[in-house]
Design an enzyme around this catalytic site. Structure first.
Site, PDB file in Angstrom:
ATOM      1  N   ASP A 108      26.708  22.601  20.054  1.00  0.00           N
ATOM      2  CA  ASP A 108      26.991  22.322  21.454  1.00  0.00           C
ATOM      3  C   ASP A 108      28.219  21.617  21.576  1.00  0.00           C
ATOM      4  OD1 ASP A 108      24.747  23.633  21.379  1.00  0.00           O
ATOM      5  OD2 ASP A 108      23.331  21.976  22.266  1.00  0.00           O
ATOM      6  N   LYS A 125      22.249  29.711  22.523  1.00  0.00           N
ATOM      7  CA  LYS A 125      20.685  29.310  22.532  1.00  0.00           C
ATOM      8  C   LYS A 125      20.323  28.698  24.015  1.00  0.00           C
ATOM      9  CE  LYS A 125      21.813  24.416  20.870  1.00  0.00           C
ATOM     10  NZ  LYS A 125      21.004  23.599  21.970  1.00  0.00           N
ATOM     11  N   CYS A 182      19.394  17.837  20.602  1.00  0.00           N
ATOM     12  CA  CYS A 182      19.799  19.301  19.882  1.00  0.00           C
ATOM     13  C   CYS A 182      19.848  19.238  18.702  1.00  0.00           C
ATOM     14  CB  CYS A 182      20.925  19.810  20.740  1.00  0.00           C
ATOM     15  SG  CYS A 182      20.631  20.309  22.540  1.00  0.00           S
TER      16      CYS A 182
END
Length: 228
Positions: free
Chosen positions: A25, A134, A167
């Site tokens: 991310d 995702k 995450c």
């Protein structure tokens, strides 16, 4: 050929041919002024160190023949991937709550096709890299990541990115549950919240879910392998 990676709580052996670098991310929404984390009030100062560190790690991985995989968090413009009206993701997802609270941000936070969703320009993926979208915190939840890794016989995962305690840790926990060998690259990630949350993630990983190492540790192990 296997290499020895200096790690905590003990060294781990790995082979570049069976290893993947998972970059979690590293998007404008999480790293850049004006992005989702900035709107949420997260301190972005650590990105000044983390982005170059990840850049070095990615370069090292590519040079050693390690597969680079980018995770990219977000949803379609209609937010169908974010879950229905009764989804816990809709209830707890801070970006979704923020867009509901501030209608002027609707469709702008972590939305596919938008600036916020894009990976930061300093870390542009290359052709040989793999990008895995995702819709949840973990890179394994609702994605093809597991099949991508298994089909390439990749079992050691070097994991970095943002946020360490959300995450990144979620992905490492699921990797452990799925019988992978996860290694947190602890100086190539940063947390959402106080510094103690970063420390807690490092502790959790080292004690229960895997190992941790530094960017220099990985570079040293890869260089030793190439020199052998």
């Amino acid at each position: 050929m296997t290499s020895k990676l200096t790690a905590r709580p003990e060294a781990i052996t790995f082979s570049a041919s069976t290893t993947a670098l998972i970059v979690v991310d590293m998007q404008n929404g999480y790293c850049s002024p004006g992005g989702y984390f900035d709107h949420l009030g997260v301190d972005l100062t650590p990105t000044q160190q983390v982005i170059p560190s990840i850049g070095k790690l990615v370069t090292t991985a590519r040079g050693a023949g390690i597969q680079v995989i980018w995770l990219q968090n977000g949803w379609d413009t209609d937010l169908k991937e974010a879950g229905g009206a009764h989804s816990v993701n809709q209830r707890k997802g801070n970006s979704l709550k923020l867009m509901r609270a501030k209608p002027e941000l609707a469709g702008k936070l972590l939305t596919k096709g938008g600036w916020d969703y894009d990976i930061v320009k300093e870390l542009a993926p290359e052709t040989q890299d793999i990008i895995v979208p995702k819709p949840r915190y973990s890179g394994f939840a609702g994605t093809a990541l597991d099949s991508i890794l298994r089909s390439r016989r990749l079992d050691t995962l070097l994991v970095c990115g943002v946020a360490s305690n959300v995450c990144v840790e979620s992905t490492i926990r699921d990797a452990f549950f799925l019988e992978y060998f996860p290694v947190l690259v602890r100086d190539a990630c940063y947390q959402a919240g106080p510094e103690f949350t970063q420390q807690a993630t490092v502790y959790n990983v080292e004690q229960f879910f895997g190992w941790s190492a530094t960017v220099d540790d990985v570079a040293s192990a890869c260089n030793s392998s190439l020199a052998a």
